[in-house]
Scaffold this active site. Structure first.
Site, mmCIF file in Angstrom:
data_model
loop_
_atom_site.group_PDB
_atom_site.id
_atom_site.type_symbol
_atom_site.label_atom_id
_atom_site.label_comp_id
_atom_site.label_asym_id
_atom_site.label_seq_id
_atom_site.Cartn_x
_atom_site.Cartn_y
_atom_site.Cartn_z
ATOM 1 N N TRP A 1 1.734 0.824 -2.467
ATOM 2 C CA TRP A 1 1.720 1.770 -3.097
ATOM 3 C C TRP A 1 2.280 1.275 -4.602
ATOM 4 O O TRP A 1 1.642 1.881 -5.436
ATOM 5 C CB TRP A 1 1.035 3.292 -2.192
ATOM 6 C CG TRP A 1 -0.119 2.834 -1.513
ATOM 7 C CD1 TRP A 1 -0.190 2.518 -0.290
ATOM 8 C CD2 TRP A 1 -1.972 2.664 -1.926
ATOM 9 N NE1 TRP A 1 -1.702 2.369 0.406
ATOM 10 C CE2 TRP A 1 -2.532 1.807 -0.723
ATOM 11 C CE3 TRP A 1 -2.039 2.107 -3.189
ATOM 12 C CZ2 TRP A 1 -3.869 2.401 -0.926
ATOM 13 C CZ3 TRP A 1 -3.125 2.334 -3.048
ATOM 14 C CH2 TRP A 1 -4.392 1.971 -1.589
ATOM 15 N N ASP B 1 3.984 10.462 -5.204
ATOM 16 C CA ASP B 1 1.976 10.406 -4.494
ATOM 17 C C ASP B 1 1.908 10.420 -3.037
ATOM 18 O O ASP B 1 2.811 10.095 -2.180
ATOM 19 C CB ASP B 1 1.928 8.613 -4.619
ATOM 20 C CG ASP B 1 0.740 8.587 -3.612
ATOM 21 O OD1 ASP B 1 0.220 9.712 -3.136
ATOM 22 O OD2 ASP B 1 0.664 7.633 -3.675
ATOM 23 N N LYS C 1 -6.881 11.818 3.649
ATOM 24 C CA LYS C 1 -5.847 11.298 5.334
ATOM 25 C C LYS C 1 -5.365 12.914 6.027
ATOM 26 O O LYS C 1 -6.131 12.766 6.757
ATOM 27 C CB LYS C 1 -4.352 10.892 4.439
ATOM 28 C CG LYS C 1 -4.907 9.315 3.689
ATOM 29 C CD LYS C 1 -3.400 8.439 3.096
ATOM 30 C CE LYS C 1 -4.629 7.462 2.063
ATOM 31 N NZ LYS C 1 -4.363 6.322 3.083
#
Length: 361
Positions: free
Chosen positions: A102, A172, A196
């Site tokens: 990511w 993030d 999530k």
């Protein structure tokens, strides 16, 4: 059919209590005599929900007053591009610390909008550790330093907050936000896809220090400007109202569970129990991440022979243990044990793993 224990990395499990409340309120929400998906986002009922959800989030994080909370559409990938668009000039520079897939994607998506510097990377370890702090090459003139505190795919997590001096730290936190107490004041900006630990996909929660909003340029479309969204209370355009509603329920659930200190202790115990089972399996299961960087949220592990993978997945699914297949970039297995995963789910997985190893070891 009965609900299984869902180990999906995202969209991930929601607390059962939240799902039951959403189910009960789906047709008629509060006194609106309609579904929350059917009422105006500018009506008094939804405006009250929006304001209360922000108060609950601020309370959970003990958030300083000089931070704005935004409830935005999209996912983290959209904001990989939108963050430099707002906070870094094209002729400027932004530093990125990369510890997994990511972080790589954030670099790739941000590059068209500013000069991205790779300040540190653990690629040479196949992302099995955190980049050594002594090797970070930070530019004091950078617009910000971006990092990914928890890498969902590789199962690597920072267990402290990096010190970047006067340069704003951008995080993030899609896969570990609200998983334990957090000092928000250490950050310039925190953003997280909701799917999530917050709620449903399609919503991003952003926490941004007010002074950074002054950087947002006026020559970009208003819909892309975080300053505009902040000025309009995240209602510049029609938001993801159902996603926002679910997030509000999750915040209430977290508070009822004892807040982030209690949920953090529960998450620590879950992770320790699963890693202990892996480490005690005499090599049948292997986690390749450096122990000091093991994620509390995403636990990848590998079986001794690839031909066992399909059998493990089929048998675990039959046992009610869902979505354990590892990401295609890594392979093997992955158990995502976010806030909504109860300790009973981890115990069920550990029992299954021990039995599977006994039968196939």
């Amino acid at each position: 059919m009965t609900r299984g224990f869902n180990f999906s990395a995202g969209p991930a499990a929601l607390p059962e209590a939240v799902l039951r409340q959403a189910q009960a309120e789906l047709l008629e929400w509060g006194g609106a005599r309609a579904s929350v998906m059917e009422v105006s986002h500018r009506g008094k009922e939804f405006m009250a929900l929006a304001e209360e959800s922000e108060r609950d989030l601020r309370d959970l994080l003990d958030m300083p007053s000089n931070y704005k909370v935004l409830f935005l559409q999209g996912g983290a990938t959209q904001h990989f591009a939108q963050i430099p668009m707002n906070f870094a000039r094209r002729e400027g520079v932004a530093d990125y610390v990369v510890s997994g897939a990511w972080g790589e994607k954030a670099v790739r998506e941000g590059s068209p909008y500013t000069r991205v510097r790779l300040a540190a990377s653990s690629l040479d370890s196949n992302y099995t550790c955190i980049p050594s702090r002594g090797q970070w090459d930070l530019d004091p003139r950078a617009a910000y330093v971006h990092y990914t505190p928890n890498e969902t795919i590789h199962g690597v997590e920072f267990h402290d907050v990096p010190d970047t001096g006067d340069v704003p730290l951008v995080a993030d936190m899609s896969s570990n936000i609200l998983s334990r107490p957090l000092d928000v004041s250490r950050f310039g900006l925190i953003y997280a896809g909701a799917q999530k630990n917050i709620g449903a996909s399609g919503l991003v929660v952003m926490i941004v220090r007010e002074d950074l909003l002054e950087r947002c340029p006026r020559d970009i479309a208003r819909i892309m400007s975080y300053a505009e969204h902040a000025a309009h209370g995240s209602l510049l355009n029609t938001p993801n109202t159902f996603g926002w509603y679910l997030a509000a329920l999750v915040f209430k659930w977290l508070k009822a569970e004892g807040g982030l200190a209690a949920i953090g202790e529960r998450n620590r115990v879950k992770a320790e129990r699963l890693y202990a089972a892996i480490d005690a399996s005499a090599g049948f299961y292997v986690n390749r991440v450096e122990c000091s960087a093991r994620s509390w949220m995403n636990v990848p592990f590998f079986l001794p022979r690839p031909e066992l993978d399909a059998m493990f997945l089929a048998e675990s699914k039959e046992a009610g243990l869902l979505a354990l297949k590892g990401h295609k970039a890594v392979g093997g297995m992955r158990a995502s044990i976010y806030n909504a995963m109860p300790l009973a789910g981890v115990d069920a997985l550990v029992d299954f793993m021990r039995d599977f190893a006994r039968r196939h070891g």
